[in-house]
Design an enzyme around this catalytic site. Structure first.
Site, PDB file in Angstrom:
ATOM      1  N   SER A 142       0.874  -1.163   0.000  1.00  0.00           N
ATOM      2  CA  SER A 142       0.000   0.000   0.000  1.00  0.00           C
ATOM      3  C   SER A 142       0.910   1.211   0.000  1.00  0.00           C
ATOM      4  O   SER A 142       2.078   1.125   0.400  1.00  0.00           O
ATOM      5  CB  SER A 142      -0.885   0.005   1.254  1.00  0.00           C
ATOM      6  OG  SER A 142      -1.446   1.288   1.484  1.00  0.00           O
ATOM      7  N   THR A 189      32.125  36.885  27.630  1.00  0.00           N
ATOM      8  CA  THR A 189      30.792  36.434  28.004  1.00  0.00           C
ATOM      9  C   THR A 189      29.880  37.640  27.992  1.00  0.00           C
ATOM     10  O   THR A 189      30.250  38.708  28.480  1.00  0.00           O
ATOM     11  CB  THR A 189      30.795  35.791  29.408  1.00  0.00           C
ATOM     12  OG1 THR A 189      31.288  36.735  30.360  1.00  0.00           O
ATOM     13  CG2 THR A 189      31.673  34.538  29.426  1.00  0.00           C
ATOM     14  N   SER A 320      30.320  45.160  -1.792  1.00  0.00           N
ATOM     15  CA  SER A 320      29.409  46.290  -1.915  1.00  0.00           C
ATOM     16  C   SER A 320      29.435  46.854  -3.329  1.00  0.00           C
ATOM     17  O   SER A 320      30.473  46.863  -3.993  1.00  0.00           O
ATOM     18  CB  SER A 320      29.798  47.394  -0.911  1.00  0.00           C
ATOM     19  OG  SER A 320      29.019  48.557  -1.106  1.00  0.00           O
ATOM     20  N   SER A 321      28.276  47.332  -3.753  1.00  0.00           N
ATOM     21  CA  SER A 321      28.185  48.005  -5.052  1.00  0.00           C
ATOM     22  C   SER A 321      28.473  49.488  -4.933  1.00  0.00           C
ATOM     23  O   SER A 321      28.578  50.179  -5.948  1.00  0.00           O
ATOM     24  CB  SER A 321      26.784  47.796  -5.638  1.00  0.00           C
ATOM     25  OG  SER A 321      25.802  48.384  -4.789  1.00  0.00           O
TER      26      SER A 321
END
Length: 475
Positions: A142, A189, A320-321
């Site tokens: 099945s 921490t 970055s552009s």
């Protein structure tokens, strides 16, 4: 028209099926019914191979029991072997998300295997009176036992690859831990200065975290090896031979190389998605820890001049552009996003498992899709992080040394020697005067220069053994 199509019949009537297609009418109905994601089950190659393995094992078991003619069984087995070698995957065309508890996926597999087997027997595709998708390929099965078993076989294959990818990343971190073993730095921490440690210890912790999750993944995979094949519709085994379940499990184990076992209670196994939930939880754990590690890498490499600047990630593309010279931590960022997706998939899997009713969970298709997606992306993420990032990380040693010398955190190493009260006062004086702690300790005659040098040796600072390096007892 007749040259381009063949007509197949189901309980709803006739449909024209493309003559080239190895799938049939049941698959075509599903294609029409579920235009949901645009992603076909063929996108999950392990699932297609798992389906073929299940059908191959079933054919062998039915042949052994005298329930399937030898020539039919041989044709089915050959068709399944071809699929498992990578052929005909383009014929698995139903959408990954579908109603029907995976019935459409099972039908798709039955039809592709049947039509290829028909060709091998010298018949035309669609001539099902010679070999039938349901009566022969699906014999003793099945959807409700064949589909989840195929999913589990597929998950075992994919988790093995994920474990290997995790091992690759773990080894990359371990190599960096060895490389940076002598580099003392300031631990933190809550983003505040804490006690000193080595950069090697920091990277070694990432390796240990991965090793722990490799073990958890192995444990979750062990649960996946229990299958319900032979239970048929609801676990009672209706329409299967009494010896079929054990025999088909043995054949499937031999085909896959996995030590599979038949569930003790097939009714329970047919409705219970707990093993999938367990695996998903482990994947979420892996994702969370990977993302945390990537957060650390981005933070430690922040800068190059206005951040922590402790390590350098390899530059892999312009960042970055608009800002010339900017380089971004794009590899950790993409792994972060993979982790977010895996965590979201865990929520989907949880809800789908909970939504099961009575003797079956109808939502295993989305469970399977989410598991395969998470595993595949985590595998790719681990390999990419190792190759494109971790292997190329360098340490800014001089900067780290200067920070340790100037940090207030080293006062903790003095506490066993001069006592908490004096150490606290020295720390406050260092903060107020903007002087190194060592200078304050010397100015207040709390320790001699030789004593201070012994206490603040790099190996002492990183291993917290001040008691062993100085005999002075605080007042």
């Amino acid at each position: 028209m007749d040259d381009e199509f063949r007509y197949e019949h189901d309980l709803l009537g006739d449909l024209p099926v493309p003559r080239y297609a190895y799938f049939g009418v049941h698959t075509l109905r599903a294609v029409h019914n579920f235009p949901i994601t645009g992603t076909r089950i063929s996108a999950h190659r392990d699932l297609v191979n798992g389906l073929a393995a299940v059908k191959q094992a079933a054919a062998l078991a039915n042949r052994d029991l005298g329930l399937l003619e030898a020539d039919k069984a041989e044709a089915i087995v050959t068709a399944c072997e071809e699929i498992r070698s990578g052929k005909l995957h383009d014929q698995f065309v139903v959408d990954v998300i579908q109603g029907g508890a995976g019935t459409s996926t099972n039908m798709n597999a039955n039809e592709v295997i049947a039509n290829r087997a028909l060709e091998l027997l010298g018949h035309q595709r669609g001539d099902y009176h010679h070999l039938h998708p349901l009566d022969d390929v699906n014999a003793g099965q099945s959807t409700n036992d064949a589909y989840p078993t195929a999913v589990k076989v597929a998950l075992l294959a994919s988790t093995h690859r994920l474990q290997q990818a995790m091992a690759t990343l773990r080894q990359a971190f371990r190599a960096k831990a060895d490389e940076f073993a002598d580099v003392v730095k300031t631990g933190r921490t809550q983003l505040q200065d804490a006690v000193p440690m080595t950069l090697g210890q920091e990277f070694g912790a990432y390796a240990v975290m991965l090793a722990e999750d490799e073990q958890r993944l192995a444990e979750a995979s062990a649960l996946i090896r229990e299958i319900n094949l032979g239970g048929t519709a609801i676990g009672t085994g209706l329409n299967s031979h009494p010896r079929y379940a054990a025999l088909v499990c043995a054949h499937l184990s031999a085909l896959t190389g996995e030590p599979l076992s038949t569930a003790a209670d097939l009714v329970e196994a047919t409705q219970d998605a707990g093993a999938f939930v367990q695996l998903s939880g482990v994947l979420k754990r892996i994702a969370v820890k990977l993302s945390k590690t990537c957060n650390d890498l981005r933070l430690l490499s922040s800068g190059p001049r206005a951040g922590l600047g402790e390590i350098n990630l390899p530059a892999v593309q312009a960042g970055s552009s608009i800002m010339p010279g900017k380089v971004n931590p794009v590899i950790p960022e993409v792994v972060n996003q993979i982790a977010f997706k895996a965590i979201g998939n865990d929520i989907t899997i949880t809800m789908a498992a909970e939504a099961g009713q009575l003797q079956l969970n109808a939502f295993e298709p989305v469970i399977a899709h989410c598991l395969f997606e998470s595993i595949g992306q985590l595998e790719a993420g681990c390999l990419t992080l190792a190759d494109r990032c971790v292997n190329g990380i360098t340490a800014n040693r001089e900067h780290l040394r200067a920070v340790v010398h100037n940090t207030i955190g080293i006062v903790t190493a003095l506490t066993p020697v001069i006592g908490y009260a004096k150490a606290s006062a020295a720390a406050q004086e260092a903060l107020d005067s903007d002087l190194p702690v060592a200078d304050v300790v010397l100015a207040q005659d709390l320790l001699t220069a030789d004593e201070l040098q012994r206490v603040l040796r790099p190996e002492t600072l990183a291993r917290n053994n001040a008691w062993e390096t100085h005999a002075h007892t605080p007042n």
